[in-house]
Design an enzyme around this catalytic site. Structure first.
Site, mmCIF file in Angstrom:
data_model
loop_
_atom_site.group_PDB
_atom_site.id
_atom_site.type_symbol
_atom_site.label_atom_id
_atom_site.label_comp_id
_atom_site.label_asym_id
_atom_site.label_seq_id
_atom_site.Cartn_x
_atom_site.Cartn_y
_atom_site.Cartn_z
ATOM 1 N N ALA A 172 -15.662 49.039 72.351
ATOM 2 C CA ALA A 172 -15.803 49.341 70.926
ATOM 3 C C ALA A 172 -14.474 49.693 70.258
ATOM 4 C CB ALA A 172 -16.803 50.483 70.749
ATOM 5 N N ARG A 181 -18.291 56.765 71.572
ATOM 6 C CA ARG A 181 -17.900 57.994 72.277
ATOM 7 C C ARG A 181 -16.511 58.503 71.908
ATOM 8 N NH1 ARG A 181 -20.181 54.503 75.856
ATOM 9 N NH2 ARG A 181 -22.156 55.126 76.774
ATOM 10 N N ASN A 209 -6.004 52.409 76.041
ATOM 11 C CA ASN A 209 -7.002 53.216 75.329
ATOM 12 C C ASN A 209 -6.316 54.467 74.782
ATOM 13 O OD1 ASN A 209 -9.899 53.176 74.753
ATOM 14 N ND2 ASN A 209 -10.000 55.111 75.862
ATOM 15 N N HIS A 259 -23.257 42.647 76.596
ATOM 16 C CA HIS A 259 -24.275 43.471 75.923
ATOM 17 C C HIS A 259 -24.920 42.765 74.731
ATOM 18 C CE1 HIS A 259 -22.294 47.278 77.829
ATOM 19 N NE2 HIS A 259 -23.072 46.626 78.656
ATOM 20 N N THR A 293 -12.580 49.357 65.976
ATOM 21 C CA THR A 293 -12.567 50.489 65.031
ATOM 22 C C THR A 293 -11.628 50.211 63.854
ATOM 23 O OG1 THR A 293 -10.916 51.648 66.375
ATOM 24 C CG2 THR A 293 -13.215 52.260 66.731
ATOM 25 N N ILE A 331 -4.412 50.580 69.726
ATOM 26 C CA ILE A 331 -4.663 49.208 70.192
ATOM 27 C C ILE A 331 -3.999 48.198 69.257
ATOM 28 C CG2 ILE A 331 -6.502 47.489 70.519
ATOM 29 C CD1 ILE A 331 -8.321 49.920 71.310
HETATM 30 P P1 NAD Z 1 -16.776 53.840 73.717
HETATM 31 O O1 NAD Z 1 -17.302 54.187 72.358
HETATM 32 O O2 NAD Z 1 -17.393 54.496 74.892
HETATM 33 O O3 NAD Z 1 -15.195 54.096 73.798
HETATM 34 C C1 NAD Z 1 -14.280 53.543 72.910
HETATM 35 C C2 NAD Z 1 -12.887 54.073 73.276
HETATM 36 O O4 NAD Z 1 -11.934 53.423 72.429
HETATM 37 C C3 NAD Z 1 -12.721 55.588 73.071
HETATM 38 O O5 NAD Z 1 -12.163 56.166 74.239
HETATM 39 C C4 NAD Z 1 -11.746 55.699 71.892
HETATM 40 O O6 NAD Z 1 -10.878 56.789 71.989
HETATM 41 C C5 NAD Z 1 -10.989 54.388 71.998
HETATM 42 N N1 NAD Z 1 -10.463 53.899 70.714
HETATM 43 C C6 NAD Z 1 -11.132 53.736 69.556
HETATM 44 N N2 NAD Z 1 -10.343 53.197 68.612
HETATM 45 C C7 NAD Z 1 -9.107 53.038 69.183
HETATM 46 C C8 NAD Z 1 -7.864 52.534 68.707
HETATM 47 N N3 NAD Z 1 -7.720 52.040 67.467
HETATM 48 N N4 NAD Z 1 -6.805 52.532 69.563
HETATM 49 C C9 NAD Z 1 -6.931 53.011 70.832
HETATM 50 N N5 NAD Z 1 -8.096 53.483 71.346
HETATM 51 C C10 NAD Z 1 -9.177 53.501 70.522
HETATM 52 O O7 NAD Z 1 -16.850 52.268 73.822
HETATM 53 P P2 NAD Z 1 -17.367 51.359 74.992
HETATM 54 O O8 NAD Z 1 -16.823 51.820 76.297
HETATM 55 O O9 NAD Z 1 -17.119 49.980 74.551
HETATM 56 O O10 NAD Z 1 -18.948 51.638 75.047
HETATM 57 C C11 NAD Z 1 -19.757 51.664 73.924
HETATM 58 C C12 NAD Z 1 -20.978 50.765 74.078
HETATM 59 O O11 NAD Z 1 -21.530 50.658 72.792
HETATM 60 C C13 NAD Z 1 -20.635 49.372 74.499
HETATM 61 O O12 NAD Z 1 -21.430 49.063 75.564
HETATM 62 C C14 NAD Z 1 -20.958 48.478 73.296
HETATM 63 O O13 NAD Z 1 -21.998 47.586 73.641
HETATM 64 C C15 NAD Z 1 -21.525 49.357 72.244
HETATM 65 N N6 NAD Z 1 -20.783 49.382 70.947
HETATM 66 C C16 NAD Z 1 -20.298 48.227 70.402
HETATM 67 C C17 NAD Z 1 -19.612 48.250 69.188
HETATM 68 C C18 NAD Z 1 -19.094 46.965 68.614
HETATM 69 O O14 NAD Z 1 -19.649 45.894 68.897
HETATM 70 N N7 NAD Z 1 -18.001 46.983 67.825
HETATM 71 C C19 NAD Z 1 -19.407 49.455 68.509
HETATM 72 C C20 NAD Z 1 -19.926 50.635 69.089
HETATM 73 C C21 NAD Z 1 -20.594 50.578 70.319
#
Ligand code: NAD
Length: 252
Positions: free
Chosen positions: A26, A38, A224, A125, A30, A242
């Site tokens: 995810a 999370r 990350n 997913h 962002t 990122i």
């Molecule tokens: P997560 O939410 O568990 O972790 C995301 C990580 O990215 C965090 O540690 C955060 O600190 C880091 N992060 C966020 N923005 C950042 C940036 N700009 N630069 C550096 N680091 C950054 O995400 P996950 O492990 O992918 O798990 C979440 C689950 O939820 C996944 O299985 C997914 O299916 C789903 N999800 C998907 C989306 C999407 O499609 N965009 C969004 C939210 C959740």
């Protein structure tokens, strides 16, 4: 080593490799306006009860949960999101002939919209841009179902069989597609370099691609903002933005 040296080293690994595998979470989306779950501003960090909309059992059992979920889908940030420079960096990596596979936990399809070949993207997913009937298994564009919600249906049912419709994403308590996750594991075992981007690496089985790649001899790069569950087995940890770091290591 300074941050610049580390970036230069990872870039050399990628320059020398034929098969780079990337696992995204995810965090790569962002900067496109889609919050993660999370991270510090994550959906579940701010509102822990939001998780119930993503739980299969409650979704199927409780009509109110489904009505709430349809209202959430109407305003999902994915509809307005555009790919950002980190997505673009992975398109550049593919154009350089380096990208063996792009495994994503994301459901937003921003990799394909950015220009990565759909057959190179492994969506473990699923995708929010489709619905699936829980009864007959038929799939259809999400937009058709959202149009029905906008027209007044609170919980639209399958046009073919009347079954419950859900976004074609993997909810908690729902099995993954075995063929998709097996493909992710296989390509991880073929990687020379595995880069994880924007994921806490807490979700299994997909996070298992990291130890698989490592055992097969790949360099492991974890990018990350925060620590992840698998930092201990990385060759390099890139801590930071990122949007800045991914273009710097992908070249182009
Ligand atoms: P997560 O939410 O568990 O972790 C995301 C990580 O990215 C965090 O540690 C955060 O600190 C880091 N992060 C966020 N923005 C950042 C940036 N700009 N630069 C550096 N680091 C950054 O995400 P996950 O492990 O992918 O798990 C979440 C689950 O939820 C996944 O299985 C997914 O299916 C789903 N999800 C998907 C989306 C999407 O499609 N965009 C969004 C939210 C959740």
């Amino acid at each position: 080593m300074t941050a610049q040296h580390i970036i230069a080293e990872v870039r050399n690994w990628i320059d020398d490799a034929q098969r780079v595998v990337v696992l995204t979470g995810a965090g790569i989306s962002t900067d496109s306006g889609i919050p993660d779950f999370r991270g510090p501003q994550g959906v579940w960090t701010r509102n822990p009860t939001a998780e119930r909309l993503s739980t299969l059992h409650t979704y199927l059992a409780d009509p109110q949960v489904r009505r709430d979920a349809w209202q959430e889908r109407l305003v999902h940030p994915a509809w307005r999101a555009r790919p950002n420079r980190a997505h673009d960096a992975l398109v550049a990596l593919e154009r350089r002939g380096k990208l063996h596979a792009l495994i994503t936990q994301n459901i937003d399809e921003l990799h394909q919209i950015a220009g990565n070949a759909p057959d190179r993207v492994i969506e473990v997913h699923g995708t929010v841009r489709r619905v699936m009937c829980w009864e007959c298994g038929v799939r259809a564009p999400m937009e058709e179902a959202l149009a029905r919600v906008r027209a007044g249906e609170e919980d639209p049912k399958c046009n073919l069989c009347g079954g419950i419709l859900k976004s074609d994403t993997i909810s908690f308590g729902q099995a993954l597609d075995p063929a998709v996750i097996e493909r992710a594991m296989r390509v991880a075992g073929e990687a020379e370099v595995l880069v994880t981007v924007g994921t806490t690496l807490q979700v299994y089985p997909v996070s298992g691609v990291v130890p698989i790649a490592r055992e097969a001899g790949a360099r492991i790069v974890i990018l990350n903002a925060e620590p992840t569950a698998l930092d201990a087995i990385a060759d390099v940890l890139l801590r930071g933005s990122i949007g800045e770091l991914l273009p710097a290591i992908c070249g182009g």
